[in-house]
Structure formats: structure tokens, C-alpha cells
Design an enzyme around this catalytic site. Structure first.
Site, short mmCIF file in Angstrom:
data_model
loop_
_atom_site.label_atom_id
_atom_site.label_comp_id
_atom_site.label_asym_id
_atom_site.label_seq_id
_atom_site.Cartn_x
_atom_site.Cartn_y
_atom_site.Cartn_z
N TYR A 73 -15.61 -1.96 9.00
CA TYR A 73 -14.15 -1.94 9.04
C TYR A 73 -13.60 -3.26 9.60
O TYR A 73 -12.70 -3.87 9.01
CB TYR A 73 -13.69 -0.76 9.91
CG TYR A 73 -12.19 -0.58 9.96
CD1 TYR A 73 -11.50 -0.07 8.87
CD2 TYR A 73 -11.46 -0.94 11.08
CE1 TYR A 73 -10.13 0.10 8.90
CE2 TYR A 73 -10.08 -0.79 11.13
CZ TYR A 73 -9.42 -0.26 10.03
OH TYR A 73 -8.06 -0.12 10.06
N1 LIG Z 1 -4.34 4.36 11.81
C1 LIG Z 1 -4.74 3.30 12.48
O1 LIG Z 1 -5.08 3.38 13.67
C2 LIG Z 1 -4.77 1.95 11.81
C3 LIG Z 1 -4.87 0.82 12.61
C4 LIG Z 1 -4.92 -0.42 12.01
C5 LIG Z 1 -4.87 -0.53 10.64
N2 LIG Z 1 -4.79 0.59 9.88
C6 LIG Z 1 -4.76 0.44 8.43
O2 LIG Z 1 -3.59 1.01 7.94
C7 LIG Z 1 -3.78 1.40 6.58
C8 LIG Z 1 -3.28 2.82 6.40
O3 LIG Z 1 -4.07 3.67 7.21
P1 LIG Z 1 -3.53 5.05 7.78
O4 LIG Z 1 -3.78 5.06 9.22
O5 LIG Z 1 -2.21 5.31 7.23
O6 LIG Z 1 -4.65 6.01 7.15
P2 LIG Z 1 -4.54 7.29 6.21
O7 LIG Z 1 -5.94 7.77 6.08
O8 LIG Z 1 -3.49 8.20 6.70
O9 LIG Z 1 -4.05 6.65 4.82
C9 LIG Z 1 -4.89 5.86 4.03
C10 LIG Z 1 -4.67 6.28 2.58
O10 LIG Z 1 -5.46 5.41 1.76
C11 LIG Z 1 -5.92 6.21 0.68
N3 LIG Z 1 -7.09 5.61 0.04
C12 LIG Z 1 -8.36 5.54 0.51
N4 LIG Z 1 -9.14 4.99 -0.42
C13 LIG Z 1 -8.37 4.70 -1.49
C14 LIG Z 1 -8.61 4.13 -2.75
N5 LIG Z 1 -9.85 3.74 -3.12
N6 LIG Z 1 -7.58 3.96 -3.60
C15 LIG Z 1 -6.32 4.37 -3.26
N7 LIG Z 1 -6.02 4.93 -2.08
C16 LIG Z 1 -7.05 5.09 -1.20
C17 LIG Z 1 -6.27 7.55 1.33
O11 LIG Z 1 -6.36 8.59 0.36
C18 LIG Z 1 -5.10 7.72 2.28
O12 LIG Z 1 -4.04 8.46 1.70
C19 LIG Z 1 -5.27 1.24 6.30
O13 LIG Z 1 -5.50 0.06 5.58
C20 LIG Z 1 -5.87 1.15 7.68
O14 LIG Z 1 -7.08 0.45 7.70
C21 LIG Z 1 -4.73 1.84 10.43
#
Ligand SMILES: NC(=O)c1ccc[n+]([C@@H]2O[C@H](COP(=O)([O-])OP(=O)(O)OC[C@H]3O[C@@H](n4cnc5c(N)ncnc54)[C@H](O)[C@@H]3O)[C@@H](O)[C@H]2O)c1
Length: 225
Positions: free
Chosen positions: A132
Site C-alpha cells: 500500500y
Molecule cells: N480511509 C483511509 O484511511 C485512507 C487514508 C488515505 C488514503 N485513502 C485512499 O482513499 C481512497 C478511497 O478509500 P476509502 O477509504 O474511501 O475506501 P473504501 O474502501 O470505502 O472505497 C474504495 C472504493 O474503491 C473501490 N475499488 C476497489 N478496487 C477497485 C477497482 N479495481 N476498480 C474500481 N473500484 C475499485 C471499492 O469497491 C470501494 O468502493 C483510496 O485510494 C485509499 O487508498 C484512504
């Protein structure tokens, strides 16, 4: 005519809240996701499919790459090659595929906004999250390169680097890893998805005009650079 936006990962978490926030700004938003209730079902790792779908549904003025997966919670030497590749495919190839599909149209129209959702993990590296962390470092690198490539075109490309945010993504994160991450946030709490969406909405607007290839910290004070 309202601007058209695509939000990947738009069925959940930061992507879903961002889609609502952009709609509140008057944008015509399409969400894309592999699961859940998105406007279109799309796996961002499928480069040809992404290309065909986005060319058919576009043109897009705004692209938010929020689709992402955490991947394995394990020390690097215990991460199977297949799982490493999957994290890279979704978190790195995904944004590359969508950018490849929408950037030429943005250049032609002389305006565009792209926001890649990176992570503080990409700057600092979190233990037991090497895939990640490496994938998010790659997102930061590609944002900086693409931002420079497009700097004079009217298309701005920026990234946000959140610390841990209260979304379904963290449901699969090991409790000790989550504890490690919250302990490093000086504000001492999780971020909320609407706090991230607010920053993304600004980066997607005309209100943002002199930033490109930049990485915006949204980490409750965790980031030191
Ligand atoms: N939540 C955190 O703590 C956090 C922190 C830093 C960065 N992020 C980043 O924020 C972004 C959103 O994460 P989130 O927390 O909303 O997570 P989440 O799991 O709620 O949402 C992520 C979404 O991406 C979709 N997804 C996964 N693989 C996919 C694919 N191959 N094609 C299309 N869609 C796909 C999933 O189905 C899901 O709906 C991500 O890139 C994550 O790495 C999250």
C-alpha cells in the site's frame, strides 16, 4: 453547461462523499466502481475497458481517482507476489488507466482537473503495509510528473495525502495497525471523509488555479513535509 466529473471508487467512503460534494458544487458526476451502488460498474485495472468506457461516456472535465485497496497487512517478506501485484494494479495502474483515457480530451478543451487520492503512507511508509505504501508513493510520483507534463495546458493534476480516515476501508485493517496510525496523528482522531472531500472539491474547481503536481496533506498534523 455543467462540468462533467468522474469519481472512481465512488460507491464508498471518500469517493462517495466526494461525488456528493461535487454535485453540491453543480457538477454532473458519474461514479465508477467494481462494487456497490455506483453509476457505472468499472474495474479500473482493465485498461482497454477503461479506455473504451470513458471515451464513450466522456468527455470529462474532472477526474477524481479514489478507487483503492489496502492489500495485505503483513511484513514485506510475507506478502505473496500476487497480492503485491493486485495492490499495484488497483492503486497505480488504475489512475494511470483513467488519466490516459481522459487527459487528451482535457488538453483539447484547454481545461481539466485531476485529483489522485494518495496517502500519508506514501510519504512515510507504514509498517506491515509495504505494498500500500509503495503504491501511494507511486501515485505521488505520477501526480508530480503528469502535473509538469500538463502545466501549460489548463489541466491541473494534484494529489491529496490523507492520514487514516473513517471509511469502510479500515474495516479490514488490523487493530494494531490502526492504533499505530491514529497514535501518529497530533489531533488524536480519525479524519472524516467530508473533510477530505472539501479539499478535493477545491482542487477540482476554478478556485484552484496556481497549483499542479502538488501533494496536499490532510492528516490532522501527522505530515511533517
Ligand atoms: N480511509 C483511509 O484511511 C485512507 C487514508 C488515505 C488514503 N485513502 C485512499 O482513499 C481512497 C478511497 O478509500 P476509502 O477509504 O474511501 O475506501 P473504501 O474502501 O470505502 O472505497 C474504495 C472504493 O474503491 C473501490 N475499488 C476497489 N478496487 C477497485 C477497482 N479495481 N476498480 C474500481 N473500484 C475499485 C471499492 O469497491 C470501494 O468502493 C483510496 O485510494 C485509499 O487508498 C484512504
Amino acid at each position: 453547461m455543467s462540468r462533467k466529473a468522474l469519481v472512481t471508487g465512488g460507491a464508498s467512503g471518500i469517493g462517495a462523499v466526494t461525488a456528493d460534494r461535487l454535485r453540491a458544487d453543480g457538477l454532473d458526476v458519474l461514479t465508477a466502481d467494481v462494487a456497490g451502488a455506483a453509476d457505472i460498474e468499472l474495474d479500473v485495472t482493465e485498461s482497454q475497458l477503461v479506455d473504451d468506457t470513458l471515451r464513450e461516456l466522456g468527455p470529462f472535465d474532472v477526474l477524481v481517482n479514489s478507487a483503492g485497496v489496502v492489500g495485505p497487512n503483513a511484513p514485506l517478506w510475507e506478502v505473496p507476489a500476487k497480492e503485491w501485484s493486485r495492490v499495484m494494479a488497483v492503486n497505480v495502474d488504475g489512475p494511470v488507466n483513467t488519466c490516459r483515457a481522459v487527459v487528451p480530451g482535457m488538453i483539447d478543451r484547454g481545461w481539466g482537473r485531476i485529483v489522485n487520492v494518495a496517502s500519508i503512507a506514501g510519504k512515510e511508509g507504514n509498517p506491515n503495509l509495504s505494498a500500500y505504501s509503495a503504491s501511494k508513493a507511486a501515485v505521488i510520483g505520477l501526480t508530480k510528473s503528469l502535473g509538469k507534463e500538463l502545466a501549460a495546458s489548463g489541466v491541473l493534476v494534484n494529489a491529496v495525502a490523507p492520514a487514516v480516515i473513517a471509511t469502510p476501508m479500515n474495516a479490514s485493517t488490523a487493530p494494531e495497525t490502526l492504533e499505530y496510525m491514529i497514535a501518529r496523528i497530533p489531533m488524536g482522531r480519525l479524519g472524516q471523509p467530508d473533510e477530505v472531500a472539501e479539499l478535493i472539491a477545491w482542487l477540482c474547481s476554478d478556485r484552484c488555479s496556481f497549483s499542479t503536481g502538488a501533494v496536499y496533506d490532510i492528516s490532522g498534523g501527522r505530515a511533517t513535509y
